[in-house]
Design a protein around this motif. Structure first.
Motif: not given
Length: 704
Positions: A690-701, A599-608, A634-637
């Motif tokens: 648990n308690h670690e969101s995909m948004l965090q992981i994507v942002k870090e990478i 359900l997480a719609d992350i801006d940087e993600v192209i497809v998942y 995902v898109k690069k920075s």
């Protein structure tokens, strides 16, 4: 009079359904249908009452039938048998469960049926006026019982006679009256006379022995219920499921279905051949007591008792097809809610399907279990579960989304193999004795689940009853075959294996009975466990030249498939709108953490995508291959394409809660993706707890 009345008033036997739960068993089994020596084998795979037949060759994996069979392959194909990669040999006509030992499921069902038979027989024999106790076995391979025209190949009858002899020895070791002891001894002295069979093909049989068996079952019911005469010890009857319509015997106390009925026929009809109250040896009907029919089935029909209860109740009550508005309002008030909130809650959970509050009949028992206030039909909500709610549904694959992850998907589906360092050979040699000393040559325990159908407060219910535990050795095999098959399964040289077994037998002597399939498979499994623990860091990955062909998401030509079975993606599916970036058109997941990811719609993600089960087969040093859970593009920075991310989700609070085998597989995956980078394709592999969101992981990478 209804069936409920008959059960309630003890006018028929009660039913105690029982099935075996093999450790780690999946809800499936395989039957060997036919073989062409050295060439091919035809197998029938059954899961949740559905089956598929497929022909496999030597070296081909059983995962071609189902992904749940990953790691199991066909090693050899003989004239009337096959050998699996876990060193188990299976005969034509034999069924086996897919578990750590690939136990012959039919053998264990026979053991359980014999146990229940003699429990009942001992009790019936000790009565002032005895009751002859019969057992009925339904099979589907006549040759396995009769053998061919030369009398060869009757492996099932041979197996039964062996198991019966073992059970008789056990019964004779227990305290019993002189009369019963003599009865058991006379049975042991002439085991073949205690067994009879009837099959449709026997109608014109002229062979004397077979003709006598047919006559005993069909025409000599009175003699069959006597302890005297030529049929005095005859009490184990075999037939096909199509035993003459209407045939029954009141003294059948155990029915074992070594085959499924193959259709959704009446459950009352299935048990009907053993429901009549018994008669004693004088021919008197016993109608003032409660008797039980032991009904032994395989795990594919484990919900039989619940279906029987529903059928009994259904004879008396009409089942609601929708929820009346007044009832909805009443239940909402009792639950501190309101009509609209409760209706939307039921809709989200799939219990109703439209504004008219029409009940989703595939989930009716789940509805009654969670909301018993809606159960006004007489069905037992908290005791009856509809096991068919797990039936596979199809979800759509979005072709445009697939094209955006196609390259990543194809790279992950390239085949890699593991290579070990040279020092590993000496390490194996030094460790074999310790592995053999870890319970390899010991007995195995199997549990059964028993449920009894009864009447409470005027309604049929399922009541759990005491099951049983069985201790057994596996099927004996020649020592030479033991070594050969262990070698094929582990790649340990035969001379090395032989030397280790001899040394161990000198330290801890054991009988020839322990040179069997169970010990063999236990050794293979324990060796795999040892390998997982001691070979970390001592291997590398190498890419093969095998081309990517048909996959879980794509056809052989590389184009995306239109649909995929929901069960391959996730066990749960919610109603709602999913992000356009998600590969599928539905919200499908296995755990709450995975649901958050979907359900997480992350801006940087192209497809998942949530990766289909076991579709990416990364070899490991553990006991099976590894397939991660999610992959993202995902898109690069700076906004350019693209970074590839593969994620393993674990619903634990911290990494210390991960089981050893999971840690090993994840460690192998990390090494695999390092090799993938060396081979020219970069993929970022991450673990998510648990308690670690995909948004965090994507942002870090993205910001690395």
């Amino acid at each position: 009079m209804t069936a409920k009345d008959a059960f309630d008033q003890n006018l028929i036997k009660g039913v105690a359904k029982e099935h075996l739960e093999i450790p780690d068993v999946s809800e499936e089994k395989v039957k060997v249908i036919a073989t062409t020596k050295g060439t091919s084998v035809t197998l029938r795979h059954t899961k949740a009452r559905n089956f598929v037949t497929r022909e496999l060759s030597v070296g081909e994996p059983l995962s071609l039938i189902s992904p749940d069979f990953a790691g199991l392959t066909i090693s050899e194909i003989g004239t009337d048998s096959i050998v699996l990669s876990n060193s188990q040999e299976k005969k034509v006509g034999e069924e086996f469960a897919v578990d750590a030992y690939s136990v012959s499921y039919q053998e264990q069902m026979l053991r359980l049926a014999l146990k229940r038979h003699f429990e009942t027989e001992r009790e019936n024999f000790s009565r002032p006026i005895r009751i002859k106790t019969l057992a009925l076995f339904f099979i589907d391979s006549i040759q396995s019982f009769r053998g061919n025209e030369n009398g060869e190949g009757a492996w099932l009858r041979g197996m039964f006679e062996k198991l019966l002899a073992e059970q008789l020895d056990y019964e004779l070791s227990l305290p019993c009256s002189d009369d019963y002891k003599a009865y058991l001894q006379s049975t042991k002295a002439n085991i073949s006379a205690s067994i009879a069979g009837y099959f449709a093909q026997d109608a014109d049989e002229s062979e004397a022995g077979i003709a006598n068996e047919i006559d005993a079952i069909l025409h000599k019911k009175k003699e069959l219920l006597s302890f005297d005469g030529e049929l005095g010890i005859c009490r184990f009857l075999f037939s096909k499921w199509t035993l003459r319509e209407g045939w029954d015997n009141p003294n059948v106390f155990t029915i074992a279905k070594l085959r499924s009925s193959g259709s959704e026929i009446s459950k009352l009809q299935e048990v009907g051949r053993g429901l009549r109250l018994p008669v004693d040896e004088l021919g008197n009907r016993i109608s003032n007591e409660q008797f039980l029919l032991n009904y032994i089935i395989d795990f594919t029909e484990k919900n039989f008792a619940s279906k029987l209860v529903a059928e009994i109740n259904g004879q008396r009550h009409e089942v609601n097809t929708n929820i009346p508005r007044a009832l909805l309002v009443s239940v909402a008030t009792k639950r501190g809610s309101n009509e609209m909130e409760l209706m939307m809650e039921l809709y989200r959970k799939g219990y109703i399907i439209d504004p008219d509050r029409t009940i989703n009949t595939s989930k009716i028992f789940d509805l009654y279990a969670e909301y018993p206030e809606f159960n006004t039909s007489g069905l037992v909500g908290n005791k009856v579960k509809d096991r068919n709610t797990k039936a596979s549904k199809e979800i759509k694959i979005r072709p445009a989304r697939y094209e955006e992850l196609r390259q990543l998907w194809e790279e992950l589906n390239r085949k890699y193999i593991i290579f070990f360092e040279k020092e590993v050979d000496k390490l194996v040699e030094d460790s074999l004795l310790k592995i053999l000393d870890d319970g390899v040559f010991s007995v195995q325990v199997i549990n059964s689940i028993r449920e009894q159908v009864g009447i409470q407060d005027g309604t049929a219910v399922v009541m759990e009853s005491a099951g049983t535990q069985q201790l057994f050795n596996g099927k004996r095999i020649p020592y030479r075959d033991f070594l050969k098959r262990a070698n094929r399964a582990t790649s340990v040289p035969i001379k090395l294996l032989h030397s280790a077994v001899i040394k161990y037998s000198e330290l801890a002597p054991f009988g020839d009975d322990f040179i069997n399939e169970t010990s063999l498979t236990r050794f293979v499994n324990k060796f795999n466990e040892w390998r997982s623990e001691h070979l970390q860091g001592r291997f590398s990955y190498r890419r093969t030249t095998t081309n990517v062909s048909d996959t879980a998401l794509s056809k052989a030509d590389g184009s995306p498939k239109e649909v995929i079975a929901q069960g391959l993606v996730g066990v749960h599916m919610d109603y709602g709108i999913v992000s356009d970036k998600f590969l599928y058109d539905s919200i499908v997941y296995d755990s709450p953490l995975e649901r958050e990811n979907v359900l997480a719609d992350i801006d940087e993600v192209i497809v998942y995508v949530k990766i289909p089960r076991k579709s990416i087969s990364i070899p490991t040093i553990a006991d099976s291959s590894y397939s991660p859970d999610f992959m993202y593009v995902v898109k690069k920075s700076n906004g350019d394409h693209e970074i590839n991310i593969v994620v393993e989700t674990k619903s634990v609070e911290n990494e210390t809660e991960l089981r050893g085998n999971e840690k090993i597989k994840i460690s192998c995956a990390e090494r695999f993706f390092e090799q993938l980078k060396v081979d020219g394709y970069t993929v970022h592999f991450r673990r998510q707890i648990n308690h670690e969101s995909m948004l965090q992981i994507v942002k870090e990478i993205v910001t690395e």
